[in-house]
Design a protein around this motif. Structure first.
Motif, mmCIF file in Angstrom:
data_model
loop_
_atom_site.group_PDB
_atom_site.id
_atom_site.type_symbol
_atom_site.label_atom_id
_atom_site.label_comp_id
_atom_site.label_asym_id
_atom_site.label_seq_id
_atom_site.Cartn_x
_atom_site.Cartn_y
_atom_site.Cartn_z
ATOM 1 N N PRO A 135 17.233 113.768 -8.392
ATOM 2 C CA PRO A 135 16.183 114.678 -8.300
ATOM 3 C C PRO A 135 16.540 116.096 -8.555
ATOM 4 C CG PRO A 135 16.199 113.270 -6.443
ATOM 5 C CD PRO A 135 17.367 112.885 -6.921
ATOM 6 N N GLY A 136 16.058 116.680 -9.295
ATOM 7 C CA GLY A 136 16.582 118.063 -9.918
ATOM 8 C C GLY A 136 15.293 118.841 -10.340
ATOM 9 N N ALA A 137 14.265 118.366 -9.806
ATOM 10 C CA ALA A 137 12.870 119.172 -10.552
ATOM 11 C C ALA A 137 12.760 120.477 -9.774
ATOM 12 C CB ALA A 137 11.737 118.255 -10.443
ATOM 13 N N GLY A 138 12.491 121.613 -10.733
ATOM 14 C CA GLY A 138 12.316 122.809 -9.946
ATOM 15 C C GLY A 138 13.513 123.647 -10.233
ATOM 16 N N ASN A 139 14.825 123.068 -10.420
ATOM 17 C CA ASN A 139 15.793 123.605 -10.750
ATOM 18 C C ASN A 139 16.403 123.878 -12.004
ATOM 19 O OD1 ASN A 139 16.709 123.842 -7.927
ATOM 20 N ND2 ASN A 139 17.184 121.548 -7.847
ATOM 21 N N ASP A 140 16.756 125.044 -12.368
ATOM 22 C CA ASP A 140 17.273 125.143 -13.845
ATOM 23 C C ASP A 140 18.803 124.654 -13.843
ATOM 24 O OD1 ASP A 140 14.894 125.978 -14.683
ATOM 25 O OD2 ASP A 140 15.554 128.310 -14.849
ATOM 26 N N TRP A 141 18.827 123.898 -14.848
ATOM 27 C CA TRP A 141 20.230 123.219 -15.196
ATOM 28 C C TRP A 141 20.625 123.529 -16.710
ATOM 29 C CZ3 TRP A 141 22.781 120.062 -11.770
ATOM 30 C CH2 TRP A 141 22.066 119.560 -10.753
ATOM 31 N N LEU A 142 21.895 123.905 -16.737
ATOM 32 C CA LEU A 142 22.414 124.048 -18.145
ATOM 33 C C LEU A 142 22.746 122.442 -18.816
ATOM 34 C CD1 LEU A 142 23.832 125.397 -20.515
ATOM 35 C CD2 LEU A 142 25.889 125.429 -18.990
ATOM 36 N N HIS A 143 21.946 122.353 -19.550
ATOM 37 C CA HIS A 143 22.287 120.919 -20.569
ATOM 38 C C HIS A 143 23.161 120.995 -21.496
ATOM 39 C CE1 HIS A 143 20.751 117.801 -23.007
ATOM 40 N NE2 HIS A 143 21.675 116.697 -21.966
ATOM 41 N N LEU A 144 24.232 120.436 -21.351
ATOM 42 C CA LEU A 144 25.231 120.540 -22.544
ATOM 43 C C LEU A 144 25.291 118.898 -22.963
ATOM 44 C CD1 LEU A 144 28.039 122.628 -20.909
ATOM 45 C CD2 LEU A 144 26.252 123.189 -22.673
ATOM 46 N N PRO A 145 24.511 118.619 -24.168
ATOM 47 C CA PRO A 145 24.823 117.258 -24.833
ATOM 48 C C PRO A 145 25.960 117.207 -25.502
ATOM 49 C CG PRO A 145 23.156 118.464 -26.059
ATOM 50 C CD PRO A 145 23.886 119.590 -24.909
ATOM 51 N N PHE A 146 26.722 115.904 -25.532
ATOM 52 C CA PHE A 146 27.886 115.553 -26.543
ATOM 53 C C PHE A 146 27.825 114.227 -26.989
ATOM 54 C CE2 PHE A 146 29.419 118.630 -22.915
ATOM 55 C CZ PHE A 146 30.027 119.626 -23.670
ATOM 56 N N GLU A 147 28.343 114.269 -28.179
ATOM 57 C CA GLU A 147 28.548 112.949 -28.888
ATOM 58 C C GLU A 147 29.823 112.661 -29.292
ATOM 59 O OE1 GLU A 147 26.056 110.936 -30.491
ATOM 60 O OE2 GLU A 147 24.353 111.804 -29.747
ATOM 61 N N CYS A 148 30.349 111.457 -29.103
ATOM 62 C CA CYS A 148 31.593 110.899 -29.645
ATOM 63 C C CYS A 148 31.511 109.717 -30.338
ATOM 64 C CB CYS A 148 32.528 110.778 -28.541
ATOM 65 S SG CYS A 148 32.251 109.625 -27.348
ATOM 66 N N GLU A 149 32.554 109.082 -30.614
ATOM 67 C CA GLU A 149 32.424 107.949 -31.364
ATOM 68 C C GLU A 149 31.923 106.641 -30.513
ATOM 69 O OE1 GLU A 149 37.210 106.457 -30.933
ATOM 70 O OE2 GLU A 149 36.708 107.821 -32.414
ATOM 71 N N ARG A 150 32.063 106.955 -29.264
ATOM 72 C CA ARG A 150 31.693 105.815 -28.180
ATOM 73 C C ARG A 150 30.070 106.069 -27.735
ATOM 74 N NH1 ARG A 150 36.246 103.517 -29.556
ATOM 75 N NH2 ARG A 150 37.941 104.160 -28.463
ATOM 76 N N GLY A 151 29.392 107.281 -28.180
ATOM 77 C CA GLY A 151 28.077 107.387 -27.900
ATOM 78 C C GLY A 151 27.823 108.671 -27.436
ATOM 79 N N ALA A 152 26.812 109.138 -26.831
ATOM 80 C CA ALA A 152 26.366 110.393 -26.274
ATOM 81 C C ALA A 152 26.185 110.272 -24.533
ATOM 82 C CB ALA A 152 24.832 110.728 -26.759
ATOM 83 N N PHE A 153 26.419 111.503 -24.231
ATOM 84 C CA PHE A 153 26.686 111.724 -22.529
ATOM 85 C C PHE A 153 26.159 113.087 -22.486
ATOM 86 C CE2 PHE A 153 30.929 112.174 -23.915
ATOM 87 C CZ PHE A 153 31.237 113.804 -23.380
ATOM 88 N N SER A 154 25.912 113.841 -21.256
ATOM 89 C CA SER A 154 25.364 114.996 -20.891
ATOM 90 C C SER A 154 26.338 115.549 -19.810
ATOM 91 C CB SER A 154 24.065 114.841 -20.588
ATOM 92 O OG SER A 154 23.294 114.732 -21.717
ATOM 93 N N VAL A 155 26.583 116.900 -19.855
ATOM 94 C CA VAL A 155 26.964 117.588 -18.698
ATOM 95 C C VAL A 155 25.715 118.603 -18.419
ATOM 96 C CG1 VAL A 155 28.766 119.184 -17.956
ATOM 97 C CG2 VAL A 155 29.335 117.587 -19.340
ATOM 98 N N LEU A 156 25.527 118.465 -16.927
ATOM 99 C CA LEU A 156 24.486 119.283 -16.405
ATOM 100 C C LEU A 156 25.055 120.317 -15.477
ATOM 101 C CD1 LEU A 156 22.848 116.404 -17.168
ATOM 102 C CD2 LEU A 156 21.131 118.100 -17.219
ATOM 103 N N VAL A 157 24.967 121.519 -15.449
ATOM 104 C CA VAL A 157 25.539 122.586 -14.639
ATOM 105 C C VAL A 157 24.465 123.354 -13.998
ATOM 106 C CG1 VAL A 157 27.201 124.465 -14.501
ATOM 107 C CG2 VAL A 157 27.430 122.519 -15.990
ATOM 108 N N ARG A 158 24.348 123.548 -12.801
ATOM 109 C CA ARG A 158 23.536 124.338 -12.137
ATOM 110 C C ARG A 158 24.449 125.487 -11.400
ATOM 111 N NH1 ARG A 158 21.450 124.335 -7.165
ATOM 112 N NH2 ARG A 158 21.519 122.030 -6.791
#
Length: 160
Positions: A135-158
Motif C-alpha cells: 500500500p502506498g496510496a496518498g504518498n508521492d513516490w519517485l518512480h524510476l523505471p529500468f530496462e535490461c536484456e532480462r526485462g523491466a523493473f522499477s525503483v520507487l523512492v519516497r
C-alpha cells in the motif's frame, strides 16, 4: 510491468540530485553485481500502490523516514539472480528474496554515499521482501523505471 498506474511527470518536489543518485546507484549495482547493463527510463512521480511479483523494501532513516522499494516481475528477478549467483544455483523463494534484498541494499547504500552532505541523506535498515502489493496510496513516490536484456523493473523512492 504494471507499475505504476498513477504516474505523472517530475516536479520540483524531488531534487535532481536524488534522482541522479538513485539512477546512478541502480545502474552501478547491476553492472557490478550481475554484469548486466540497465538503462533508465523516464523518471516520474506516482501516488498509487506499489505492485510487483517481488518487492524488496528498506526504510531510509531520517526525519521523517523514507522508503525505497525495488519492484520486480518474478521472471526478471530470476534472470538477474542467475547472473548474480551463477547458473548452477537452484533458485528457491528464499534465495530469490535474499537476492532481491541484496540488490535493494546495494542500491540504497550507493545512493546514500552519493547523497552525503545533501539534505536527503539517510541511514538504511535491513531489507524486507514482500510479494504482490505494498500500500502506498496518498504518498508521492519517485518512480524510476529500468530496462535490461532480462526485462523491466522499477525503483520507487519516497523521501518526504
Amino acid at each position: 510491468m504494471e507499475q505504476p498506474s498513477h504516474k505523472r511527470p517530475m516536479d520540483e518536489s524531488i531534487s535532481a540530485e536524488v534522482v541522479e543518485a538513485f539512477t546512478a546507484a541502480t545502474v552501478a549495482a547491476f553492472q557490478e553485481l550481475c554484469a548486466v547493463e540497465v538503462v533508465p527510463g523516464e523518471p516520474g512521480i506516482t501516488d498509487g500502490d506499489v505492485v510487483g511479483d517481488v518487492l524488496a523494501t528498506l526504510t531510509l532513516k531520517r526525519e521523517p523516514d523514507g522508503r525505497l522499494v525495488l519492484a520486480f516481475p518474478l521472471a526478471v528477478l530470476e534472470a538477474l539472480a542467475k547472473c548474480y549467483l551463477g547458473e548452477a544455483i537452484s533458485l528457491s523463494a528464499e534465495i530469490l528474496d535474499d537476492a532481491a534484498g541484496e540488490f535493494a541494499n546495494v542500491i540504497a547504500g550507493q545512493a546514500k554515499t552519493m547523497l552525503k552532505g545533501h539534505p536527503a541523506h539517510y541511514l538504511i535498515t535491513p531489507p524486507m521482501v514482500h510479494r504482490g502489493t505494498l500500500p502506498g496510496a496518498g504518498n508521492d513516490w519517485l518512480h524510476l523505471p529500468f530496462e535490461c536484456e532480462r526485462g523491466a523493473f522499477s525503483v520507487l523512492v519516497r523521501l518526504p
